[in-house]
Design an enzyme around this catalytic site. Structure first.
Site, PDB file in Angstrom:
ATOM      1  N   PHE A 156       3.265  -8.505  -8.872  1.00 21.80           N
ATOM      2  CA  PHE A 156       4.417  -9.275  -8.408  1.00 21.80           C
ATOM      3  C   PHE A 156       4.928 -10.133  -9.557  1.00 21.80           C
ATOM      4  O   PHE A 156       4.176 -10.455 -10.494  1.00 21.80           O
ATOM      5  CB  PHE A 156       4.029 -10.160  -7.216  1.00 21.80           C
ATOM      6  CG  PHE A 156       3.942  -9.406  -5.908  1.00 21.80           C
ATOM      7  CD1 PHE A 156       4.905  -9.567  -4.930  1.00 21.80           C
ATOM      8  CD2 PHE A 156       2.891  -8.531  -5.663  1.00 21.80           C
ATOM      9  CE1 PHE A 156       4.832  -8.877  -3.733  1.00 21.80           C
ATOM     10  CE2 PHE A 156       2.808  -7.835  -4.461  1.00 21.80           C
ATOM     11  CZ  PHE A 156       3.784  -8.015  -3.495  1.00 21.80           C
ATOM     12  N   LYS A 199       0.829  -1.214   0.000  1.00 19.11           N
ATOM     13  CA  LYS A 199       0.000   0.000   0.000  1.00 19.11           C
ATOM     14  C   LYS A 199       0.866   1.268   0.000  1.00 19.11           C
ATOM     15  O   LYS A 199       0.628   2.181  -0.788  1.00 19.11           O
ATOM     16  CB  LYS A 199      -0.910  -0.037   1.227  1.00 19.11           C
ATOM     17  CG  LYS A 199      -1.922   1.084   1.321  1.00 19.11           C
ATOM     18  CD  LYS A 199      -2.909   0.854   2.432  1.00 19.11           C
ATOM     19  CE  LYS A 199      -2.308   0.845   3.809  1.00 19.11           C
ATOM     20  NZ  LYS A 199      -1.711  -0.412   4.256  1.00 19.11           N
ATOM     21  N   ARG A 245       2.637   8.136   7.014  1.00 17.10           N
ATOM     22  CA  ARG A 245       2.941   7.933   8.427  1.00 17.10           C
ATOM     23  C   ARG A 245       4.414   7.580   8.610  1.00 17.10           C
ATOM     24  O   ARG A 245       5.073   7.140   7.675  1.00 17.10           O
ATOM     25  CB  ARG A 245       2.082   6.801   9.010  1.00 17.10           C
ATOM     26  CG  ARG A 245       0.600   7.092   9.045  1.00 17.10           C
ATOM     27  CD  ARG A 245      -0.176   5.861   9.486  1.00 17.10           C
ATOM     28  NE  ARG A 245       0.056   4.754   8.576  1.00 17.10           N
ATOM     29  CZ  ARG A 245      -0.099   3.470   8.881  1.00 17.10           C
ATOM     30  NH1 ARG A 245      -0.463   3.128  10.103  1.00 17.10           N
ATOM     31  NH2 ARG A 245       0.107   2.524   7.998  1.00 17.10           N
ATOM     32  N   TRP A 280       6.863  -1.106  -8.002  1.00 18.20           N
ATOM     33  CA  TRP A 280       8.021  -1.683  -7.320  1.00 18.20           C
ATOM     34  C   TRP A 280       9.193  -1.805  -8.288  1.00 18.20           C
ATOM     35  O   TRP A 280      10.326  -1.452  -7.954  1.00 18.20           O
ATOM     36  CB  TRP A 280       7.663  -3.064  -6.742  1.00 18.20           C
ATOM     37  CG  TRP A 280       8.731  -3.631  -5.858  1.00 18.20           C
ATOM     38  CD1 TRP A 280       8.838  -3.488  -4.500  1.00 18.20           C
ATOM     39  CD2 TRP A 280       9.870  -4.404  -6.270  1.00 18.20           C
ATOM     40  NE1 TRP A 280       9.974  -4.129  -4.040  1.00 18.20           N
ATOM     41  CE2 TRP A 280      10.631  -4.701  -5.108  1.00 18.20           C
ATOM     42  CE3 TRP A 280      10.330  -4.873  -7.500  1.00 18.20           C
ATOM     43  CZ2 TRP A 280      11.809  -5.443  -5.141  1.00 18.20           C
ATOM     44  CZ3 TRP A 280      11.512  -5.611  -7.540  1.00 18.20           C
ATOM     45  CH2 TRP A 280      12.231  -5.891  -6.373  1.00 18.20           C
ATOM     46  N   LYS A 314       7.746  -7.223   9.621  1.00 16.25           N
ATOM     47  CA  LYS A 314       7.633  -6.632   8.291  1.00 16.25           C
ATOM     48  C   LYS A 314       8.894  -5.919   7.822  1.00 16.25           C
ATOM     49  O   LYS A 314       9.081  -5.673   6.641  1.00 16.25           O
ATOM     50  CB  LYS A 314       6.453  -5.651   8.260  1.00 16.25           C
ATOM     51  CG  LYS A 314       5.097  -6.328   8.433  1.00 16.25           C
ATOM     52  CD  LYS A 314       3.963  -5.337   8.423  1.00 16.25           C
ATOM     53  CE  LYS A 314       3.697  -4.804   7.046  1.00 16.25           C
ATOM     54  NZ  LYS A 314       2.513  -3.938   6.999  1.00 16.25           N
ATOM     55  N   ALA A 326      -3.338   0.977  12.602  1.00 20.51           N
ATOM     56  CA  ALA A 326      -4.773   0.966  12.322  1.00 20.51           C
ATOM     57  C   ALA A 326      -5.491  -0.207  12.965  1.00 20.51           C
ATOM     58  O   ALA A 326      -6.719  -0.211  13.044  1.00 20.51           O
ATOM     59  CB  ALA A 326      -5.016   0.946  10.818  1.00 20.51           C
ATOM     60  N   THR A 371       3.970   1.414  -0.954  1.00 21.17           N
ATOM     61  CA  THR A 371       4.713   1.401  -2.217  1.00 21.17           C
ATOM     62  C   THR A 371       3.876   2.009  -3.337  1.00 21.17           C
ATOM     63  O   THR A 371       4.371   2.816  -4.139  1.00 21.17           O
ATOM     64  CB  THR A 371       5.119  -0.047  -2.586  1.00 21.17           C
ATOM     65  OG1 THR A 371       5.886  -0.590  -1.511  1.00 21.17           O
ATOM     66  CG2 THR A 371       5.934  -0.085  -3.863  1.00 21.17           C
ATOM     67  N   PHE A 396      -3.173  -0.774   7.192  1.00 26.37           N
ATOM     68  CA  PHE A 396      -3.801  -2.068   6.953  1.00 26.37           C
ATOM     69  C   PHE A 396      -4.911  -1.970   5.900  1.00 26.37           C
ATOM     70  O   PHE A 396      -4.842  -1.130   5.014  1.00 26.37           O
ATOM     71  CB  PHE A 396      -4.287  -2.683   8.264  1.00 26.37           C
ATOM     72  CG  PHE A 396      -3.169  -3.119   9.167  1.00 26.37           C
ATOM     73  CD1 PHE A 396      -2.243  -4.059   8.745  1.00 26.37           C
ATOM     74  CD2 PHE A 396      -3.007  -2.573  10.431  1.00 26.37           C
ATOM     75  CE1 PHE A 396      -1.182  -4.462   9.558  1.00 26.37           C
ATOM     76  CE2 PHE A 396      -1.960  -2.960  11.254  1.00 26.37           C
ATOM     77  CZ  PHE A 396      -1.045  -3.905  10.818  1.00 26.37           C
TER      78      PHE A 396
END
Length: 553
Positions: free
Chosen positions: A379, A71, A94, A407, A105, A273, A73, A301
């Site tokens: 991906f 998200k 954030r 990405w 993560k 969140a 990214t 999230f």
């Protein structure tokens, strides 16, 4: 394949003064923190008060896999993409918490060629904001126990202290502790606990304040305990709201950094969140709206958590009106929700089954009357057949969809998404919150649980029912609701994948965040101090003799 940190370290950063120039900031508008970071002065908002706001785009996501679906990214890549096609866009994000940075993560600055930099500095300490928040919070905690030790003039009931201590780290050993052991010189013995800094009410207050004095007033309004007659006690009763605010005098200023493509980014605040309201600060978002034609922001999230709180708490309290919502989905997450045994292999059956999760999030966002665009974060394992399958599905639902390759390609991978966002944001946004604040606390909770989570029955514990009545009797019943629940499911049960409905959702506890201005409903046994995994990311992080860091992600 290069890691995120390797890509970030190869980037040619521009001096922060040059980034500030792109926003037409003068030397008086910001304070430099080294070569590549700055704090923006709050006076800028007053200086630009007559300037028209740009448009606001929220980036959210479907229910993620444990690794996340990119998200941030996509938020960064979309901002770069808009700038590539000549649109003045600024991201408002954030700050990362050290909990996930060293936990599961890893870093939280985007990924691949869609990152914010300097990545190491932002992930680690970042201008000291979180440390300041932890210090201000723990000052209050220390003063509470000191007041009890020094005679307890306020008649604090030690069994009714609701203000915990905080630490910006995952440390399950601090969830339930006893303090004051070792004799009377060490204070009064009582049971206590820690929560992670990102769930602190001081964090929420910083993110929901409009000025330094507003911040001080909100801190003073925090109810930290009840006295022996069950009357609420506030931080201002301890006469320390000014001291706590003093610790936050720099932390309240939003931070200016850049993307890998040297576009400006404002980063500020960082509540989770799943256990807090999940949005960056009102001040950062309002600054971005004044400084750009398009502000791209994200909420933590999935859409059932971050987006709902952005739309029902932050937008309500700040008077914001989003123009478009981008819903990030990945083929691997949809296959995960569809029951695939290996999400990295082609599985059209599982993908099709997983559309139920995507459809529920689309439906939820459309309830706010804001145009929605689906962004497929691509991906390398995604096949052409899978991409075609999801594209046809979204088209059949009448929703614009864009294949996003941010990405691998940075802003170039978001050109199509950028055009679709511009088109959606040009449409009429008739944003309205999900519920009216005048409804009872129970009605508001039930509305969120039934409309957003698709729950059937909502079960309230006796403790929760008692606290709801108490909050309403105290005159706080008209505040918005912040539900704390798992991020792994739309429901309150992490084992329920895809789009469960008609289940029983449990509200275990109700808390009042009187300073921040919302009511917290704890669902499904959620914990506000996470723990570390068996092998934390910290095991992969290292530094060499030249100070070069590796392994952040």
């Amino acid at each position: 394949m290069k890691t995120d940190i390797e890509i970030a370290q190869e980037c040619k950063l521009e001096r922060i003064e040059k980034i500030a120039e792109k926003l037409n900031l003068t030397d008086d508008d910001y304070e430099v923190y080294g070569k590549y970071k700055a704090k923006i002065e709050l006076s800028l908002l007053n200086k630009l008060k007559d300037k028209k706001d740009g448009k606001l785009v929220l980036v959210t996501a479907i229910t993620p896999t444990p690794a996340g679906e990119g998200k941030s990214t996509v938020t960064i890549g979309l901002t770069q993409g808009l700038n590539k096609i000549g649109v003045n866009a600024v991201a408002a994000l954030r700050e990362p918490s050290l909990g996930p940075v060293f936990g599961i993560k890893g870093g939280a600055c985007g990924g691949g060629y869609s990152q914010i930099v300097p990545m190491e500095d932002i992930n680690l300490h970042f201008n000291g904001d979180f440390h300041a928040i932890s210090s201000a919070h723990n000052l209050i905690s220390a003063c509470i126990d000191n007041h009890i030790k020094q005679g307890n003039e306020l008649k604090i009931d030690v069994n009714k202290i609701v203000f915990k201590r905080v630490l910006d780290m995952n440390d399950r050993a601090l969830r339930d502790i006893v303090i004051g052991l070792g004799g009377s010189e060490n204070g009064v013995v009582r049971q206590s606990s820690f929560q992670i800094t990102v769930s602190s009410e001081i964090m929420a207050i910083l993110c929901l304040s409009n000025s330094l004095m507003d911040l001080k007033e909100k801190i003073g309004n925090v109810i930290f305990a009840y006295d022996i007659n069950d009357n609420p006690l506030r931080v201002r009763d301890l006469k320390i709201e000014g001291a706590a605010c003093t610790l936050l005098k720099d932390a309240i200023k939003p931070n200016l950094v850049q993307t890998l493509e040297n576009t400006p980014v404002i980063v500020h605040g960082g509540p989770f969140a799943n256990i807090a309201h999940g949005c960056n600060s009102i001040l950062a978002t309002k600054m971005a709206l004044k400084l750009s034609d398009y502000t791209i922001t994200e909420a933590g999230f999935a859409a059932d958590l971050g987006a709902e709180k952005f739309l029902d708490i932050k937008c309500c309290l700040a008077g914001l009106k989003p123009n478009c919502i981008v819903l990030v989905a990945t083929i691997r997450a949809l296959k995960h929700h569809g029951g695939a045994s290996d999400i990295n292999k082609e599985d059209l059956g599982a993908l099709t089954k997983g559309f139920e999760n995507l459809d529920k999030h689309i439906e939820n966002m459309q309830k706010y009357n804001v145009p929605v665009v689906v962004a497929i974060n691509k991906f390398v394992s995604d096949t052409d057949k899978e991409v075609e399958c999801i594209t046809k599905h979204c088209e059949s639902k009448g929703v614009d969809i864009s294949l996003c390759e941010v990405w691998a390609k940075g802003g170039e991978g978001a050109i199509d998404l950028s055009h679709k966002v511009l088109k959606a944001a040009s449409e009429e946004s008739n944003y309205k919150p999900l519920y009216e604040l005048e409804k009872s606390i129970k009605e508001k909770i039930e509305t969120i649980c039934k409309e957003i989570y698709a729950a059937g029955e909502i079960k309230f514990s006796n403790k929760a029912l008692k606290m709801m009545k108490k909050i309403e009797n105290m005159g706080f019943g008209n505040l918005p609701i912040c539900i704390s629940k798992t991020q792994k499911s739309i429901s309150d049960n992490p084992a329920l994948l895809n789009a469960p409905k008609g289940y029983t959702l449990n509200i275990d506890e109700i808390k009042l965040a009187s300073g921040a201005g919302f009511i917290i409903a704890m669902a499904g046994g959620i914990i506000d101090m996470p723990g570390l995994p068996k092998i934390p990311v910290a095991c992969n992080i290292d530094i060499d003799e030249n100070g070069k860091i590796k392994g952040l992600f």
